[in-house]
Design an enzyme around this catalytic site. Structure first.
Site, short mmCIF file in Angstrom:
data_model
loop_
_atom_site.label_atom_id
_atom_site.label_comp_id
_atom_site.label_asym_id
_atom_site.label_seq_id
_atom_site.Cartn_x
_atom_site.Cartn_y
_atom_site.Cartn_z
N ARG A 185 0.60 -1.52 0.21
CA ARG A 185 -0.07 -0.29 0.45
C ARG A 185 1.00 1.12 0.20
O ARG A 185 0.86 2.16 0.62
CB ARG A 185 -0.55 0.13 1.09
CG ARG A 185 -0.01 0.14 2.55
CD ARG A 185 -1.50 0.24 3.67
NE ARG A 185 -0.29 0.22 5.25
CZ ARG A 185 -0.52 1.21 6.00
NH1 ARG A 185 -1.66 1.39 5.91
NH2 ARG A 185 -0.26 0.20 6.73
N ASP B 178 -6.26 -3.60 0.61
CA ASP B 178 -6.53 -3.07 -0.73
C ASP B 178 -5.69 -1.39 -1.10
O ASP B 178 -6.62 -0.94 -1.33
CB ASP B 178 -8.32 -2.44 -0.04
CG ASP B 178 -8.06 -1.33 1.26
OD1 ASP B 178 -6.61 -1.44 1.93
OD2 ASP B 178 -8.59 -1.13 2.20
N GLY B 179 -5.15 -1.64 -0.46
CA GLY B 179 -3.76 -0.48 -0.63
C GLY B 179 -3.96 0.50 -0.16
O GLY B 179 -3.41 1.88 -0.35
N ARG C 283 15.43 -1.92 2.88
CA ARG C 283 14.77 -2.60 5.06
C ARG C 283 15.93 -3.50 4.96
O ARG C 283 16.41 -4.62 4.07
CB ARG C 283 14.28 -2.81 5.21
CG ARG C 283 13.42 -3.03 4.03
CD ARG C 283 11.59 -3.45 4.06
NE ARG C 283 10.98 -2.27 3.17
CZ ARG C 283 10.44 -1.56 3.30
NH1 ARG C 283 9.38 -1.63 3.82
NH2 ARG C 283 9.57 -0.12 2.60
N ASP D 236 11.22 -6.20 8.21
CA ASP D 236 10.89 -5.23 6.81
C ASP D 236 10.35 -3.63 7.37
O ASP D 236 10.05 -2.95 6.89
CB ASP D 236 9.48 -6.14 5.74
CG ASP D 236 8.48 -6.60 7.14
OD1 ASP D 236 8.57 -7.07 8.59
OD2 ASP D 236 7.12 -5.24 7.29
N ASN D 237 10.47 -3.99 8.79
CA ASN D 237 10.48 -2.79 9.68
C ASN D 237 11.79 -1.92 9.94
O ASN D 237 12.20 -1.25 11.08
CB ASN D 237 8.78 -2.23 10.44
CG ASN D 237 7.75 -2.70 9.93
OD1 ASN D 237 7.64 -2.61 8.35
ND2 ASN D 237 7.13 -3.00 10.57
#
Ligand code: AMP
Ligand code: MG
Length: 476
Positions: free
Chosen positions: A83, A115-116, A173, A242-243
């Site tokens: 997203r 839904d992005g 990342r 990933d963060n």
């Protein structure tokens, strides 16, 4: 306005997916950050100018979603920007590049069942926290604008849709390297490594072993970052790989929060059932993430696996010592000592134990120790704490030394942090259409170390009721 480059597109095609952002015609800018527009040399003079730029057919021509993987709460999965879309890498004119990303701008190849889109609440929170972090002198992504898209999106209830315009030195990342390592080729791994070095750490490009040097520098950056989180009582809440950025910037402010009463086991996130990312676990978790980074780099650290492991270990084994040094050095500054004398470590440990046992507010305790005229009353009238204070004071041999110590403390101990109850109130009123409180809070948080007259209530911890029932949600 933007001076875009698209260097990321020079990487192999599996690192990204060219994707156009979805922009709703009734979009309206709710917050525009003039300070950062100025800093990045962006000539966005008003809210309409930003909208007309984003809607112009010639812009966002080569926008892309990044591919990445990651360990989420310890489990490895393939992810990617589901997203978020980077519309370009803005060159500020001094050859400094910043990714400009639209978060919440619709479906991408990586959206899976999502839904992005993003809710207005969560994007307002990210704007508020990232700006607060910046003014607290903590390396962070920045927020350029919050756009209300005019769409209704479905979460637990119907909510307003929103797009955050975010800037970051780079969105690469640890998960990007895990993606290259486990879903790509060795050549991919080499390419993302040299791209990251050229973009973020050109000073190590001539090292004998650039991959090893990258591991070292990222480890140091992340230690510095998490030490800074501990300084201000920040809990990221979702420290998945990933963060965890390669640049050392904090980003993705989802279920994050600031501690009030000091307790290292504090967790506010509704999804962190086992307290994996509790306040006091953050050092351990960042080391865990750096280990995943090291594993990803192994094939290019050395062709011989055993040798590669040995080399990676030679870096990782420094972690604990560096952490300890940097953490205590930071804590010393919070109590006015410009030293790193290990003999004094117990003084910090004692203080933290007292704060925990006596359920003291983290920020208020350090603020009151730093500012003589803040409150006439004692911080807390408990003999154990008074004894600690007496012991602490004996380290300062003259009035001049005390003055110097308090000056140092005031630079390291914020008076104003985005306390959870204030953030909550600001977001709720903004969503209902009143931007007054959030704008006021943003102004106060832009001078967190300065005493500001007439806004004492913004320093205070929340009521016991609020604190006991407060939980954060991922709020996508
Ligand atoms: P985050 O927790 O925001 O770091 O996101 C974790 C992963 O979930 C990333 O791959 C996101 O792109 C993806 N994601 C989060 N929310 C949505 C959404 N509404 N639609 C699609 N993907 C999402
Ligand atoms: Mg994320």
């Amino acid at each position: 306005m933007f001076n875009f480059d698209y260097s990321y597109l020079s990487l192999p095609k599996n690192f990204y997916s060219l994707t156009k952002p979805h922009l709703n015609s009734s979009s309206k800018v709710l917050l525009l950050n003039e300070q950062i527009c100025h800093e990045l040399n962006l000539k966005i003079y008003n809210k309409d100018k930003l909208i007309s730029f984003l809607f112009s057919k010639n812009n966002c021509k080569k926008s892309y979603a990044q591919a990445y993987a990651g360990h989420q709460f310890g489990y490895f999965t393939n992810l990617g920007d589901g997203r978020a879309i980077i519309i370009g890498e803005h060159n500020t004119g001094q050859n400094k590049y910043f990714d400009i990303q639209l978060k919440g701008s619709g479906i991408t190849k990586f959206s899976r069942n999502g839904d992005g889109k993003a809710t207005l609440e969560s994007m307002l929170k990210e704007y508020l926290i990232s700006e607060a972090m910046y003014y607290l002198n903590i390396s962070s992504s920045r927020s350029l604008a919050v756009i209300k898209t005019g769409e209704t999106i479905l979460r637990r209830l119907k909510e307003d849709g929103s797009i955050l315009v975010r800037s970051m030195k780079s969105h690469i990342r640890v998960g990007t390297f895990e993606y290259a390592r486990y879903f790509g080729s060795q050549d991919d791994l080499r390419k993302i490594t040299s791209y990251s070095i050229n973009r973020l750490y050109p000073q190590i490009s001539n090292c004998v072993n650039p991959a090893l040097a990258l591991l070292d520098v990222v480890m140091q950056k992340q230690i510095d970052l998490v030490v800074d989180w501990m300084r201000v009582g920040f809990i990221h809440g979702v420290m998945n790989t990933d963060n965890t950025s390669i640049s050392g910037e904090s980003f993705d402010y989802g279920p994050c929060a600031f501690i009030n009463t000091y307790n290292p086991m504090t967790v506010y996130s509704s999804i962190d059932h086992n307290g994996r990312y509790a306040f006091g676990n953050q050092p351990k978790m960042i080391k865990w993430n750096i280990l995943r980074f090291a594993e990803s780099l192994l094939p290019i650290i050395h062709i011989n696996e055993e040798k590669a492991v040995q080399l990676a270990e030679s870096v990782i084994k420094k972690f604990d010592e560096i952490w300890k040094k940097k953490y205590y050095f930071m804590m010393f500054r919070k109590i006015g000592f410009d030293t790193n004398d290990i003999k004094l470590f117990p003084l910090i440990d004692e203080l933290l134990l007292l704060m925990k046992n006596l359920k003291m507010d983290y920020t208020t305790t350090f603020s009151l120790l730093s500012h003589d005229n803040l409150h006439k009353n004692q911080i807390i009238n408990h003999t154990d704490f008074i004894n600690w204070q007496k012991k602490w004071t004996t380290f300062f041999k003259s009035k001049k030394k005390i003055r110097e110590a308090k000056y140092l403390m005031r630079k390291n101990n914020p008076l104003f942090i985005p306390r959870n109850h204030l953030v909550d109130k600001a977001i709720k009123s903004a969503v209902s259409g009143d931007m007054g409180f959030i704008n006021k809070l943003l102004v106060i948080l832009s001078k967190p170390y300065e005493y500001q007259d007439g806004v004492e209530k913004f320093m205070k911890p929340p009521s016991k009721n609020f604190e006991e029932s407060f939980q954060t949600f991922c709020g996508t």
